[in-house]
Design a protein around this motif. Structure first.
Motif: not given
Length: 238
Positions: A39-53
């Motif tokens: 359920x966590x969401x995070x920003x990677x390299x100031x551009x790409x947004x991911x979520x854990x499923x």
């Protein structure tokens, strides 16, 4: 004989069926191999947004959005802000974030192909910068007249020229000077001849020096205002 008993404790890792070690709160792995909780969401390299499923090490990091300067764009979507488009696209091999290229002059934004005036020069906005396409001068009625590069205009005794430097063809100049193709009468009084440009000897005792209103490079880069970013995937879930 004294015997020393060395007691060693071994940690038996919890290995998932897919061969990945399951650590506490490590439901997913991010781009750099770090642990992420379900359920966590995070920003990677100031551009790409991911979520854990998913949970217990079987989860996958899913690409869900692109983070722009002013807005968050869902994956696979396009949005328009102030008349300019922003895109967040992806497939099985690559993620791509794009902003429409533009020219920003004195806080005003111009589209590619749009022409505009700044000072004595006419510009055209290109994808990677802006180019000078002409020069402006004022006639006797104070109207602004456009000269293309290489053209000459006349205002009474004054000759207006828009050209490139002889020694520096990559630079454009606009200048005004007294005409030499017609005779000029010198006033006998001490009044100022309003037909002559500024910074020129109004009495014409010597050959007038060219009046350089402004000089500018033909091309000015605008790469800081346009962003295109790509990430190539390696078995990541999108």
């Amino acid at each position: 004989m004294l015997w020393s008993l060395l007691v060693m404790t071994f940690h038996l890792p919890n290995i998932h069926s897919n061969g990945v070690e399951v650590l506490p709160n490590c439901d997913c792995r991010d781009w750099n191999g770090g642990c992420r909780a379900s359920g966590e969401e995070w920003l990677d390299d100031e551009t790409w947004v991911y979520s854990c499923e998913g949970k217990n090490g079987s989860g996958k990091s899913k690409f869900i959005a692109c983070q722009g300067k002013k807005l968050l764009i869902p994956a696979g979507d396009n949005q328009t802000v102030d008349g300019f488009w922003f895109s967040c696209s992806y497939n099985s091999f690559v993620l791509k974030y794009e902003e429409e290229p533009r020219c920003v002059i004195n806080k005003t934004q111009y589209h590619v192909g749009e022409q505009f005036r700044e000072g004595f020069f006419k510009w055209i906005c290109m994808e990677n910068g802006r180019w000078i396409t002409g020069c402006y001068y004022q006639n006797e009625t104070k109207d602004w007249i456009l000269l293309d590069i290489g053209q000459t205009g006349y205002n009474g005794l004054v000759k207006h020229t828009c050209d490139r430097y002889d020694d520096y063809p990559g630079r454009v100049q606009y200048y005004a000077e007294v005409r030499t193709d017609i005779p000029v009468k010198h006033p006998t009084n001490k009044g100022k001849n309003q037909n002559l440009p500024e910074l020129v000897d109004n009495r014409l005792k010597e050959i007038p020096v060219r009046w350089l209103h402004a000089n500018a490079a033909t091309f000015i880069d605008n790469s800081k205002n346009f962003i295109s970013k790509v990430r190539y995937l390696h078995n990541f879930y999108v």
